[in-house]
Write an enzyme that holds these catalytic residues in place. Sequence first.
Site, short mmCIF file in Angstrom:
data_model
loop_
_atom_site.label_atom_id
_atom_site.label_comp_id
_atom_site.label_asym_id
_atom_site.label_seq_id
_atom_site.Cartn_x
_atom_site.Cartn_y
_atom_site.Cartn_z
CG HIS A 216 -0.15 0.35 2.48
ND1 HIS A 216 0.48 -0.62 3.20
CD2 HIS A 216 0.11 1.52 3.10
CE1 HIS A 216 1.10 -0.05 4.23
NE2 HIS A 216 0.89 1.23 4.19
C1 UD1 Z 1 -2.03 5.61 5.30
C2 UD1 Z 1 -0.75 6.09 5.97
C3 UD1 Z 1 0.25 4.95 6.03
C4 UD1 Z 1 -0.37 3.73 6.67
C5 UD1 Z 1 -1.62 3.36 5.88
C6 UD1 Z 1 -2.30 2.11 6.38
C7 UD1 Z 1 -0.19 8.46 5.62
C8 UD1 Z 1 0.73 9.39 4.95
N1 UD1 Z 1 -0.13 7.17 5.24
O1 UD1 Z 1 -1.72 5.32 3.94
O2 UD1 Z 1 1.36 5.34 6.78
O3 UD1 Z 1 0.57 2.67 6.66
O4 UD1 Z 1 -2.51 4.46 5.96
O5 UD1 Z 1 -3.29 1.71 5.49
O6 UD1 Z 1 -0.95 8.88 6.48
N2 UD1 Z 1 -8.83 4.94 0.51
C9 UD1 Z 1 -10.06 4.35 0.36
N3 UD1 Z 1 -10.76 4.04 1.50
C10 UD1 Z 1 -10.28 4.28 2.73
C11 UD1 Z 1 -9.02 4.89 2.86
C12 UD1 Z 1 -8.30 5.21 1.74
O7 UD1 Z 1 -10.53 4.11 -0.73
O8 UD1 Z 1 -10.97 3.96 3.72
C13 UD1 Z 1 -8.05 5.24 -0.71
C14 UD1 Z 1 -8.28 6.64 -1.20
O9 UD1 Z 1 -8.29 6.62 -2.57
C15 UD1 Z 1 -7.05 7.40 -0.74
C16 UD1 Z 1 -5.99 6.32 -0.78
O10 UD1 Z 1 -6.68 5.10 -0.45
O11 UD1 Z 1 -6.77 8.47 -1.57
C17 UD1 Z 1 -4.88 6.56 0.19
O12 UD1 Z 1 -5.40 6.71 1.52
P1 UD1 Z 1 -4.61 7.55 2.64
O13 UD1 Z 1 -5.32 7.44 3.91
O14 UD1 Z 1 -4.29 8.90 2.15
O15 UD1 Z 1 -3.23 6.82 2.77
P2 UD1 Z 1 -2.88 5.29 2.85
O16 UD1 Z 1 -2.29 4.89 1.57
O17 UD1 Z 1 -4.01 4.45 3.36
#
Ligand code: UD1
Length: 365
Positions: free
Chosen positions: A202
């Site tokens: 991820h």
């Molecule tokens: C975040 C953390 C990372 C952690 C990870 C665990 C930061 C910088 N990164 O990364 O350190 O290891 O969480 O998972 O804070 N999305 C969904 N549904 C959700 C959440 C996210 O569809 O419930 C998608 C969205 O398109 C979003 C993308 O995932 O833009 C990234 O989500 P985000 O929370 O920004 O960061 P993670 O990659 O999950």
Amino acid sequence: MKVLSVVGARPQFIKAAPVCRALRAAHEEVLVHSGQHYDYEMSDVFFEQLGIPKPDFNLAVGSGSHGRQTGEMLGALEELFIEQRPDVVLVYGDTNTTLAAGLAAAKALVPVAHVEAGLRSFNRTMPEEVNRVLVDHLSDVLFCPTRAAVGNLAAEGISHGVHLVGDVMLDTARFFSEDSDGTEALARFGVDAGGYYLATVHRAGTSDSRSRLESVIRAFSRLGRPVVWALHPRTRKNIETFGLDAALAAATNVRVVPPVSYADSVALLKNAAALLTDSGGMQKEAYFFGVPCVTLRDETEWIETVELGWNRLAGTDEATIVEAVEGITVPTSRPDVYGDGQAAEAIVSALEARFDARSAASVVE
Ligand code: UD1
């Protein structure tokens, strides 16, 4: 003592579960969910399975660029801290939620306590590294999971308020993993104990690059066992955006499944031949359960797992990943480098000593 805890992303729910339980035995806790993770399988299922109390506030920030996401949380949290006036704000790990909460508390002149302080990858291109360095420097109390973390803080001139407490993820693993051998979950996922690899990907560094993601998919396709790949939403989206669906479909040994719950993750991990991951926390969980790990990154914060021979850093090069998996050997010893599974109790005791007005030992460091 009134503690305001801020969580928002999947790994933070796992870390907060034992601390919430220990705190609420004797203190008031206000729980805030930033809303960084919002899908049922990224958030609610963890609250349900780990028995985490319903958040008192949910900021529902959702997805966005790092700046927008962090900025929205910062504004909302500052207001909340001023209104709630807790004795201390408790933050976890290294996500944008951690940074926003740490910074908002420091600005509102509320002490900050950081769980999982002192971890370093020494790679500033990782958003998590920036978050954790900044939060450590804003924190009044720093709870380190390892000796290496204490050393990292000392190297940056941080020694006051530092406590070596062990790893809260071990508390959670011990508390929730002992009652099941995972047989039911394995049947549901259609795999046999010891006969498959578990994979998760991820991190921005891996999943936001077409070439790296393609290389990982190709490497998985060359492995001699089925690969159960619990696909994070951002990775799923990027596979579609980069047009890598066909490459994934061609990898017939790879079984893509949606993000899994904590119980399923433990069941799949415990019984895997190895874990293939770019996650931080899962490298440790593999160690807790005595499962070898191949890390799809060039560096790790959990250096003990590598030094003790349980973890190999393979990066994202196809051939290197395949070689690392094929060359896995299982070490004979697995010392307690992450503590004794009682980190949450140690955290609450240290908070009491510092912030509980009723505590005779209340001190100012
Ligand atoms: C975040 C953390 C990372 C952690 C990870 C665990 C930061 C910088 N990164 O990364 O350190 O290891 O969480 O998972 O804070 N999305 C969904 N549904 C959700 C959440 C996210 O569809 O419930 C998608 C969205 O398109 C979003 C993308 O995932 O833009 C990234 O989500 P985000 O929370 O920004 O960061 P993670 O990659 O999950």
